[in-house]
Design an enzyme around this catalytic site. Sequence first.
Site, mmCIF file in Angstrom:
data_model
loop_
_atom_site.group_PDB
_atom_site.id
_atom_site.type_symbol
_atom_site.label_atom_id
_atom_site.label_comp_id
_atom_site.label_asym_id
_atom_site.label_seq_id
_atom_site.Cartn_x
_atom_site.Cartn_y
_atom_site.Cartn_z
ATOM 1 N N GLY A 1 96.489 -19.888 -45.225
ATOM 2 C CA GLY A 1 96.835 -19.822 -46.200
ATOM 3 C C GLY A 1 98.163 -20.414 -46.365
ATOM 4 O O GLY A 1 98.849 -20.645 -47.585
ATOM 5 N N ALA A 2 99.196 -20.231 -45.202
ATOM 6 C CA ALA A 2 100.340 -20.835 -45.444
ATOM 7 C C ALA A 2 100.419 -22.308 -45.517
ATOM 8 O O ALA A 2 101.283 -22.795 -46.223
ATOM 9 C CB ALA A 2 101.322 -20.416 -44.001
ATOM 10 N N GLY B 1 126.807 1.389 -59.769
ATOM 11 C CA GLY B 1 125.860 1.667 -60.831
ATOM 12 C C GLY B 1 124.999 0.867 -61.271
ATOM 13 O O GLY B 1 124.569 -0.264 -60.792
ATOM 14 N N GLY B 2 124.569 0.771 -62.638
ATOM 15 C CA GLY B 2 123.590 -0.021 -63.313
ATOM 16 C C GLY B 2 124.221 -1.257 -63.409
ATOM 17 O O GLY B 2 123.717 -2.245 -63.676
#
Length: 520
Positions: free
Chosen positions: A407-408, A172-173
């Site tokens: 870009g890398a 769950g949460g």
Amino acid sequence: MSIQQEKIKELVERRAQAKLGGGQARIDAQHAKGKLTARERLELLLDEGSFEEFDQFVQHRCSDFGMDKSHIDGDGVVCGRGTIDSRQVYVFAQDFTVNGGSLSKTMSEKICKVMDMAVRNGAPIIGLNDSGGARIQEGIDALAGYGEIFERNILASGVVPQISGIFGPCAGGAVYSPALTDFTLMVDKTSYMFLTGPSVVKSVTGESVDQETLGGSSVHATKSGVAALSAPSEQQGIEDIKKLLSFLPQNNMEDSPLRPTSDPINRTDDALNDIIPDNPNKAYDMYGVIRSIVDDGDFFEIHKDFAQNIIVGFAHMGGRSVGVVANQPRVIGGCLDINASRKAARFVRFCDAFNIPLVTLVDVPGFLCGTHQEYGAIISNGAKLLYAYGEATVPKVTVTLRKSYGGAHIVMSCKQLRGDVNYAWPSANFAVMGADGAVEIVYGKQIKAETDPVKAAELREQKKQEYNDLFCNPYQAAKKGYIEDIIEPRNTRFRVIRALESLKGKHQEIPAKKHDNLPL
Ligand code: HXC
């Protein structure tokens, strides 16, 4: 027996009872599942005799569903403080033998208390989770308890290290508290993390899946990246948590402890002079480089089995703790993709938050391209790593071993993103892209126009050669001051340590702001 002695006897008896949690039968059941109890885990985690427990007699306040008839001192969580390698830590360990470790309001109050103490006193907080989630009988009170824990996770983030051990179910949460902490460790086959368990999945989506396939460590350590660490046993997991802590400072105002080493700072390694293959498309193992340059070859890897095209982890260099980020040419050529960018960005941000210098080893042919990456938002995810390096103010030493393209190149701690000392090996090359792609774009039409296929091939090769001659070396970058120096590979350890030494007094400010807006 005097009245005082009787009271002392009562205390001793109540303590003994509280230590049994849900009772011997449930402890036996826990052991039968191959799991330790909360107290056994803490005993392994903390220095002998250092544990001081808080709130051992706290009881829940729920009276619905017959809960008023069932009270157990401590109420499902063991909290307190102790030391690990003589350094103070605050801890909580959920006790599955008490109502399945489910979270009551009082249990959350106990956890919040140690979290508050950890922040006030500048010490790490370690949570050992083993719980069925919100205590169903308490309804909204249990949910409120989680909210209060989450709030503290958020406020403590970047102030003290927060480590979560998942030693049982985490449903769950409840998974969001570990997700808000810095590192989550799972244990193979006995720990699970999921928003909804298999039965709910079946009823909502019709999918049949077991707990392991849905949220076992094999899933979160390899596919989702939720688990930074996984261990084959609880004992090993606890050792890993201790080792992780040895690289970290107590809080964001301190430096990590020095670890004395007999490994000479000026140790050279001739093998590094031969590690780069002649064929630029051939891989080599980046682990060999990392282990060669760090103290005693000791590298503690984070997210080992997730996004293996990038390697991140902690080591010591010259006794100082460093965060290492390195492309791995053995996995998809070391390209950056969505997961690699997310993984490294989170690591860089952690190191920056906790004053741990960054050593970046670059061999990156670029970002992985294609629809799968674009649809998955490689743009935003790649930007995370760019952002993380750009905002980091800790000392940053970068060594480019071979490729540093496009870009890398910029992302991987280049000079313009405030890299402090950038070195390159003689095998390094910095370019917008590799020769094959570049020649097709710049000379593609000219090559196609050549009707004789032999001449077309010759032209292609000639242009590639010209391109390589110009860019396949580090001297273009060195000429323009984009790197500080070209270094012999065998000297890398010494040069990096000396650079780190020179940056000990580094102080860099960022503009005042409420908070940044990292591209999430
Ligand atoms: C109250 C709980 C409980 C819970 C387990 N128990 N979970 N009691 N609230 N959430 C109790 C059981 O009734 C049982 O008590 C004992 O703990 C042991 O549980 P078992 O089911 O016998 O153990 P096991 O077979 O090992 O299964 C463990 C389990 C399962 C997988 C965790 O109990 C389970 O699925 N629990 C519910 C998980 C869940 O959906 N939780 C709510 C998530 S929602 P007795 O006395 O019979 O032995 C949530 C919201 C958080 O957490 C929101 C935050 C924003």
